[in-house]
Scaffold this motif. Structure first.
Motif, PDB file in Angstrom:
ATOM      1  N   ASN A 161      -8.592   9.851  -5.855  1.00  0.00           N
ATOM      2  CA  ASN A 161      -7.430  10.740  -5.891  1.00  0.00           C
ATOM      3  C   ASN A 161      -7.797  12.174  -5.495  1.00  0.00           C
ATOM      4  OD1 ASN A 161      -5.714   8.672  -6.721  1.00  0.00           O
ATOM      5  ND2 ASN A 161      -6.141   9.049  -8.895  1.00  0.00           N
ATOM      6  N   ILE A 179       0.510   4.730  -1.359  1.00  0.00           N
ATOM      7  CA  ILE A 179      -0.424   5.696  -1.930  1.00  0.00           C
ATOM      8  C   ILE A 179       0.269   7.050  -1.976  1.00  0.00           C
ATOM      9  CG2 ILE A 179      -2.697   6.731  -1.702  1.00  0.00           C
ATOM     10  CD1 ILE A 179      -2.795   3.783  -2.084  1.00  0.00           C
ATOM     11  N   THR A 180       0.384   7.555  -3.183  1.00  0.00           N
ATOM     12  CA  THR A 180       1.027   8.867  -3.341  1.00  0.00           C
ATOM     13  C   THR A 180       0.021   9.961  -3.121  1.00  0.00           C
ATOM     14  OG1 THR A 180       2.490   7.929  -4.974  1.00  0.00           O
ATOM     15  CG2 THR A 180       2.311  10.327  -4.918  1.00  0.00           C
ATOM     16  N   SER A 203       0.820  -1.213   0.000  1.00  0.00           N
ATOM     17  CA  SER A 203       0.000   0.000   0.000  1.00  0.00           C
ATOM     18  C   SER A 203       0.846   1.251   0.000  1.00  0.00           C
ATOM     19  CB  SER A 203      -0.904  -0.002   1.219  1.00  0.00           C
ATOM     20  OG  SER A 203      -0.163  -0.207   2.361  1.00  0.00           O
ATOM     21  N   TYR A 249      -5.314  -1.812  -1.341  1.00  0.00           N
ATOM     22  CA  TYR A 249      -5.232  -0.918  -0.191  1.00  0.00           C
ATOM     23  C   TYR A 249      -6.394   0.082  -0.183  1.00  0.00           C
ATOM     24  CZ  TYR A 249      -3.553   2.289   3.336  1.00  0.00           C
ATOM     25  OH  TYR A 249      -3.467   3.072   4.459  1.00  0.00           O
ATOM     26  N   LYS A 250      -6.795   0.555  -1.343  1.00  0.00           N
ATOM     27  CA  LYS A 250      -7.957   1.445  -1.417  1.00  0.00           C
ATOM     28  C   LYS A 250      -9.200   0.720  -0.921  1.00  0.00           C
ATOM     29  CE  LYS A 250      -6.034   3.969  -5.349  1.00  0.00           C
ATOM     30  NZ  LYS A 250      -6.061   4.145  -6.813  1.00  0.00           N
ATOM     31  N   LYS A 308       0.983  -2.480  -8.892  1.00  0.00           N
ATOM     32  CA  LYS A 308      -0.267  -1.761  -9.126  1.00  0.00           C
ATOM     33  C   LYS A 308      -1.417  -2.406  -8.355  1.00  0.00           C
ATOM     34  CE  LYS A 308       0.912   0.099 -13.674  1.00  0.00           C
ATOM     35  NZ  LYS A 308       0.567   0.115 -15.119  1.00  0.00           N
ATOM     36  N   LYS A 311      -1.327  -3.711  -5.475  1.00  0.00           N
ATOM     37  CA  LYS A 311      -1.262  -3.289  -4.074  1.00  0.00           C
ATOM     38  C   LYS A 311      -2.093  -2.035  -3.844  1.00  0.00           C
ATOM     39  CE  LYS A 311       3.426  -5.076  -3.668  1.00  0.00           C
ATOM     40  NZ  LYS A 311       4.852  -4.735  -3.562  1.00  0.00           N
ATOM     41  N   SER A 312      -2.009  -1.112  -4.766  1.00  0.00           N
ATOM     42  CA  SER A 312      -2.745   0.134  -4.618  1.00  0.00           C
ATOM     43  C   SER A 312      -4.243  -0.107  -4.588  1.00  0.00           C
ATOM     44  CB  SER A 312      -2.384   1.086  -5.767  1.00  0.00           C
ATOM     45  OG  SER A 312      -3.164   2.263  -5.695  1.00  0.00           O
TER      46      SER A 312
END
Length: 410
Positions: free
Chosen positions: A260, A203-204, A201, A315-316, A309, A311-312
């Motif tokens: 985002n 997250i930018t 995770s 995590y969301k 990718k 993972k993102s």
């Protein structure tokens, strides 16, 4: 992973040589090295299936179908549903044999033979029935089928002795050649590609920095002009929240863009209506449709082995899915993914969260096993604690293997 595949190949070879229990142990070793080895999992389930352990077989295939999305395991599961009826027929047949109702027992056993399920026990009792009826050649055929799978089977050896007592050798029959009749085995057509669930995770989050301090130095006119020039772009660079943009994301169910934009503005000091719009976005992101979207997008990336990718997305789903039915699955997959990418600390975090909140869940035995593996070389006391919990609560689990036993015995 290569070692896991080699162990699987050995297990398959050993099984074809009539050593079913040794083959099961080799499958366990293979799976312990790579839990995504679908071939080893399917073979282990099949060996349990042939040996009459329907519960373990189905549980093994269920894990393979659910976690690794293996279609062969799913087919095995579907086909094995009817075998509960065969199990009842087998039990009735054994009771009939005990009551010397040989013909009735044999008819039931013939029906059981329509499936490969429990073939070892079914053929042992068929052999016994044929011996009682004096049909020694048929009895020998059933014995050969048993020994082709389990050449050390004790009941088959007793049946051989019984045939010898009846002085049956058969013309040209040689008991030392038993085991040459190979039981037709369901062909395992699967790939051994490692499917390792990956999620990390990261997250930018964009952060908007305040413009540089506005210092006006009036030392001379030139510096003053430069200072004024610096002020102008600072006003242009200040980004404003766009209610229209957020509303467009909401209307179009553009969950990625909505997420985002939400992350960018959730902690900002917004006006009343703008703040309400951001809160509305949070509610939508917490809804089943958005959570399932993030979960599925992550999962599809896992299947294509694009773990970073994936993972993102997962995590969301984790951030907003606490009230969703997928939440236990999300937590488990996050732990498994971190573990697969060697981030043990994060893996432990999610595995512990699963153990604490979903100890009766579908993945609890897998979670306990992963914790055993993580700790066995660093903190043996913790490893032993999880190993004991695994053996106590899940004595029939596929993860209850020699590695777990060795940890307990340390």
């Amino acid at each position: 992973m290569d070692k896991s595949r080699r162990l699987y190949a050995r297990a398959l070879k050993i099984y074809n040589q009539g050593c079913i229990y040794k083959a099961i142990n080799l499958c366990e070793e293979s799976i312990s090295l790579d839990a995504s080895n679908v071939a080893a999992l399917n073979l282990k389930g099949l060996l349990y299936y042939l040996n009459g352990d329907l519960e373990r077989a189905q549980k093994t295939w269920k894990i393979n179908a659910r976690v690794n999305k293996d279609s062969v395991a799913q087919k095995y599961l579907e086909d094995s549903k009817k075998d509960k009826v065969n199990l009842e027929k087998y039990i009735n047949a054994v009771n009939a044999v005990k009551n010397l109702k040989i013909n009735e027992a044999l008819e039931l056993l013939k029906m059981c033979s329509e499936s490969d399920y429990n073939c070892i026990n079914v053929n042992n009792y068929k052999a016994l029935c044929y011996i009682k009826k004096g049909e020694y050649i048929k009895a020998q055929e059933c014995i050969d089928k048993v020994l082709s799978v389990d050449k050390r089977n004790s009941m088959a050896k007793k049946n051989i002795k019984m045939l010898a007592e009846y002085d049956f050798t058969g013309k040209g029959y040689n008991f030392r050649k038993i085991g040459k009749t190979i039981l037709a085995v369901v062909i395992i057509v699967i790939f051994i590609g490692g499917v390792s669930f990956g999620v990390k995770s990261i997250i930018t989050r964009e952060k908007i920095k305040a413009s540089n301090d506005k210092k006006v130095n009036s030392v001379n006119v030139k510096k003053t002009q430069i200072s004024k020039e610096k002020k102008k772009p600072s006003k242009e660079n200040i980004e404003k929240f766009s209610a229209g943009t957020m509303q467009e994301y909401i209307n179009n169910k553009d969950f990625e863009s909505m997420y985002n934009y939400f992350e960018k503005w959730k902690d900002k000091n917004l006006s009343g209506t703008d703040k309400e719009l951001v809160q509305n976005a949070a509610q939508i992101l917490s809804g089943d449709e958005a959570v399932e979207y993030f979960y599925n997008s992550g999962y599809s990336l896992i299947n294509s082995q694009d773990y970073e990718k994936a993972k993102s997305g997962l995590y969301k789903a984790y951030q907003f899915g606490s009230n969703n039915y997928l939440y236990p699955h999300i937590i488990y997959l996050l732990g498994l993914s971190y573990n697969s990418t060697d981030d043990k600390a994060s893996a432990v975090k999610y595995f512990n969260e699963y153990d604490e909140n979903f100890s009766n869940g579908d993945y609890e035995d897998a979670v306990l096993y992963d914790l055993v593996i993580i700790y066995k070389d660093t903190e043996i006391a913790k490893a032993k604690m999880y190993a004991q919990k695994l053996t106590k609560n899940y004595p029939s689990s596929i993860y209850n293997n020699s590695i777990v036993n060795s940890v307990i015995n340390q």
